[in-house]
Design an enzyme around this catalytic site. Sequence first.
Site, PDB file in Angstrom:
ATOM      1  N   HIS A   1       1.529   5.101  -0.719  1.00 38.49           N
ATOM      2  CA  HIS A   1       1.234   6.528  -1.119  1.00 38.49           C
ATOM      3  C   HIS A   1       2.256   7.003  -1.980  1.00 38.49           C
ATOM      4  O   HIS A   1       3.526   6.396  -2.150  1.00 38.49           O
ATOM      5  CB  HIS A   1       0.847   7.586  -0.024  1.00 38.49           C
ATOM      6  CG  HIS A   1      -0.287   7.200   0.506  1.00 38.49           C
ATOM      7  ND1 HIS A   1      -1.398   7.693   0.635  1.00 38.49           N
ATOM      8  CD2 HIS A   1      -0.565   5.824   1.673  1.00 38.49           C
ATOM      9  CE1 HIS A   1      -2.367   7.136   1.341  1.00 38.49           C
ATOM     10  NE2 HIS A   1      -2.107   6.043   1.950  1.00 38.49           N
TER      11      HIS A   1
ATOM     12  N   CYS B   1      -3.728  10.883   4.100  1.00 33.32           N
ATOM     13  CA  CYS B   1      -4.205  10.518   5.366  1.00 33.32           C
ATOM     14  C   CYS B   1      -4.274  11.882   6.321  1.00 33.32           C
ATOM     15  O   CYS B   1      -3.423  12.740   6.266  1.00 33.32           O
ATOM     16  CB  CYS B   1      -2.971   9.669   5.897  1.00 33.32           C
ATOM     17  SG  CYS B   1      -3.484   9.044   7.711  1.00 33.32           S
TER      18      CYS B   1
ATOM     19  N   HIS C   1       0.851  -1.270  -0.049  1.00 37.02           N
ATOM     20  CA  HIS C   1       0.008  -0.043  -0.183  1.00 37.02           C
ATOM     21  C   HIS C   1       0.918   1.090   0.003  1.00 37.02           C
ATOM     22  O   HIS C   1       1.356   1.606   1.091  1.00 37.02           O
ATOM     23  CB  HIS C   1      -0.657  -0.095   1.228  1.00 37.02           C
ATOM     24  CG  HIS C   1      -1.794   0.946   1.612  1.00 37.02           C
ATOM     25  ND1 HIS C   1      -3.260   0.760   1.368  1.00 37.02           N
ATOM     26  CD2 HIS C   1      -1.662   2.236   1.884  1.00 37.02           C
ATOM     27  CE1 HIS C   1      -3.683   1.973   1.914  1.00 37.02           C
ATOM     28  NE2 HIS C   1      -2.824   2.851   1.953  1.00 37.02           N
TER      29      HIS C   1
HETATM   30  P1  HMG Z   1     -11.072   8.041  21.032  1.00 44.15           P
HETATM   31  O1  HMG Z   1     -11.486   9.804  20.943  1.00 44.15           O
HETATM   32  O2  HMG Z   1      -9.963   7.904  21.706  1.00 44.15           O
HETATM   33  O3  HMG Z   1     -12.210   7.279  21.277  1.00 44.15           O
HETATM   34  O4  HMG Z   1     -10.894   7.841  19.486  1.00 44.15           O
HETATM   35  P2  HMG Z   1     -13.026   6.692  22.708  1.00 44.15           P
HETATM   36  O5  HMG Z   1     -13.027   5.500  22.837  1.00 44.15           O
HETATM   37  O6  HMG Z   1     -12.345   7.513  23.934  1.00 44.15           O
HETATM   38  O7  HMG Z   1     -14.503   7.410  22.229  1.00 44.15           O
HETATM   39  C1  HMG Z   1     -14.529   9.013  22.218  1.00 44.15           C
HETATM   40  C2  HMG Z   1     -15.942   9.185  21.474  1.00 44.15           C
HETATM   41  O8  HMG Z   1     -15.901   8.707  19.865  1.00 44.15           O
HETATM   42  C3  HMG Z   1     -17.089   8.569  22.204  1.00 44.15           C
HETATM   43  O9  HMG Z   1     -18.447   9.179  21.618  1.00 44.15           O
HETATM   44  C4  HMG Z   1     -17.100   7.251  21.270  1.00 44.15           C
HETATM   45  O10 HMG Z   1     -18.587   6.789  20.939  1.00 44.15           O
HETATM   46  C5  HMG Z   1     -16.893   7.630  19.864  1.00 44.15           C
HETATM   47  P3  HMG Z   1     -19.074  10.448  22.655  1.00 44.15           P
HETATM   48  O11 HMG Z   1     -19.422   9.690  23.804  1.00 44.15           O
HETATM   49  O12 HMG Z   1     -18.106  11.176  22.750  1.00 44.15           O
HETATM   50  O13 HMG Z   1     -20.130  11.006  22.008  1.00 44.15           O
HETATM   51  N1  HMG Z   1     -16.192   6.543  19.091  1.00 44.15           N
HETATM   52  C6  HMG Z   1     -16.764   6.286  17.715  1.00 44.15           C
HETATM   53  N2  HMG Z   1     -17.517   6.815  17.000  1.00 44.15           N
HETATM   54  C7  HMG Z   1     -17.666   6.089  15.870  1.00 44.15           C
HETATM   55  N3  HMG Z   1     -17.204   4.978  15.531  1.00 44.15           N
HETATM   56  C8  HMG Z   1     -16.196   4.453  16.138  1.00 44.15           C
HETATM   57  C9  HMG Z   1     -15.653   4.889  17.456  1.00 44.15           C
HETATM   58  N4  HMG Z   1     -14.887   4.857  18.419  1.00 44.15           N
HETATM   59  C10 HMG Z   1     -15.325   5.653  19.222  1.00 44.15           C
HETATM   60  N5  HMG Z   1     -15.470   3.579  15.878  1.00 44.15           N
HETATM   61  C11 HMG Z   1     -10.717   6.461  17.747  1.00 44.15           C
HETATM   62  C12 HMG Z   1     -10.437   6.825  19.159  1.00 44.15           C
HETATM   63  C13 HMG Z   1     -10.056   5.126  17.436  1.00 44.15           C
HETATM   64  C14 HMG Z   1     -12.180   6.194  17.412  1.00 44.15           C
HETATM   65  C15 HMG Z   1     -10.385   7.535  16.793  1.00 44.15           C
HETATM   66  O14 HMG Z   1      -9.128   7.883  17.203  1.00 44.15           O
HETATM   67  C16 HMG Z   1     -10.779   7.259  15.369  1.00 44.15           C
HETATM   68  O15 HMG Z   1     -11.742   7.121  14.765  1.00 44.15           O
HETATM   69  N6  HMG Z   1      -9.255   7.346  14.700  1.00 44.15           N
HETATM   70  C17 HMG Z   1      -9.481   6.915  13.310  1.00 44.15           C
HETATM   71  C18 HMG Z   1      -8.639   7.869  12.366  1.00 44.15           C
HETATM   72  C19 HMG Z   1      -8.661   7.478  11.010  1.00 44.15           C
HETATM   73  O16 HMG Z   1      -9.595   7.079  10.378  1.00 44.15           O
HETATM   74  N7  HMG Z   1      -7.571   7.660  10.365  1.00 44.15           N
HETATM   75  C20 HMG Z   1      -7.439   7.372   8.714  1.00 44.15           C
HETATM   76  C21 HMG Z   1      -7.595   6.028   8.478  1.00 44.15           C
HETATM   77  S1  HMG Z   1      -6.138   5.143   8.613  1.00 44.15           S
HETATM   78  C22 HMG Z   1      -5.291   5.296   7.233  1.00 44.15           C
HETATM   79  O17 HMG Z   1      -5.530   6.189   6.426  1.00 44.15           O
HETATM   80  C23 HMG Z   1      -4.092   4.455   6.957  1.00 44.15           C
HETATM   81  C24 HMG Z   1      -4.271   3.438   5.979  1.00 44.15           C
HETATM   82  O18 HMG Z   1      -4.671   3.825   4.664  1.00 44.15           O
HETATM   83  C25 HMG Z   1      -2.792   2.796   5.917  1.00 44.15           C
HETATM   84  C26 HMG Z   1      -1.706   3.817   5.476  1.00 44.15           C
HETATM   85  O19 HMG Z   1      -1.963   4.350   4.345  1.00 44.15           O
HETATM   86  O20 HMG Z   1      -0.933   3.962   6.283  1.00 44.15           O
HETATM   87  C27 HMG Z   1      -5.180   2.324   6.489  1.00 44.15           C
HETATM   88 MG    MG Z   2      -3.413   4.845   3.133  1.00 46.13          MG
END
Ligand code: HMG
Ligand code: MG
Length: 302
Positions: free
Chosen positions: A209, A240, A207
């Site tokens: 970029h 990202c 993967h």
């Molecule tokens: P957090 O704030 O530490 O989570 O985030 P938490 O468990 O403390 O929860 C806080 C709030 O988020 C709560 O809501 C939860 O319900 C909610 P509130 O009570 O405040 O209303 N929550 C969620 N809501 C929806 N869906 C969920 C979820 N989990 C908790 N799954 C968390 C931790 C992991 C959720 C956050 O950091 C996050 O969503 N991160 C994702 C970031 C992301 O999507 N990054 C891009 C994708 S990765 C990427 O692109 C790389 C890749 O392409 C490979 C590469 O190229 O390297 C794959």
């Molecule tokens: Mg990626």
Amino acid sequence: MSLPTKVKIVEVGPRDGLQNEAQNVPVEVKVKLVELLVDAGLRSIEAGAFVSPKWVPQMASSAEVYRQVTKSPGISYPMLVPNMRGLEQAIESGVEEIALFAAASETFSQKNTNCSIEESVGRFTDVVSKAQQHNMRIRGYISCALGCPYEGEVDANVVVDLTRRLHDVGCYEVSVADTIGVGTANQAQALFEQLAGAIPVTQLAAHFHDTYGQALANIHAVLQTGVAVIDSSVAGLGGCPYAKGATGNVATEDVVYMLNGMGIDTGIDMDKLLDAGVYINGFLDRAPVSRAANALLKKKAS
Ligand code: HMG
Ligand code: MG
């Protein structure tokens, strides 16, 4: 090792590509993009992410996108899942394949998922076991495999160890990512040789970029190690949100053009792939970053 005769392309544009877009992309546009990609011959299309909408607002519509996509037989529509909350949404939506993600850099892990590497991998045991109870297929990602936007160099042994752990916990395929596109061909090849010694090479994906314009060279280099699954993004969409300055994935059109020229079968219809790119670029009001798409579209128009 000889080159593969067939390569599976995992299209990540609707997720990795669109997650970084500032303007809202409506559900119907995302759905149409996924369907155009299926029509072009893609067999695995990452359609969205069940992540926090506060962290990545563009992915907030993912459940609706997944619901509205007409599912074609034999096609996978993996959805990105960071934790149990994400898995529960995947279960409610009837998702058949999920993708988990961890990072090989501590700082990136904190920035991307608000937890340490160990915490993120620790969560996977429960997530995987529940996903397996629902007969889901599970893919894994390792971010920052060739460099980190915060820490710089990344230890290849950490990448290999994490890849093995994701494989052992139950991922059928581990996609090893150059999140910020800094890696170069010899480094990429050396890493994938090491990885292929840790898990079966048939279960590895690359993967890349394309931030530094190295992705095609890196793909060519890792194909020599036996890797036959490549992630890419139509029109080179994306970036990202937690890797500032990182551009999109390598463009699917560029990968298909290179593989066609090498006599490697992808099953993709280039004309239809171009249509998918033109469609999403038309919506975003942007020229494709894919060099092959630009050249082929100009040739068609002349
Ligand atoms: P957090 O704030 O530490 O989570 O985030 P938490 O468990 O403390 O929860 C806080 C709030 O988020 C709560 O809501 C939860 O319900 C909610 P509130 O009570 O405040 O209303 N929550 C969620 N809501 C929806 N869906 C969920 C979820 N989990 C908790 N799954 C968390 C931790 C992991 C959720 C956050 O950091 C996050 O969503 N991160 C994702 C970031 C992301 O999507 N990054 C891009 C994708 S990765 C990427 O692109 C790389 C890749 O392409 C490979 C590469 O190229 O390297 C794959
Ligand atoms: Mg990626």
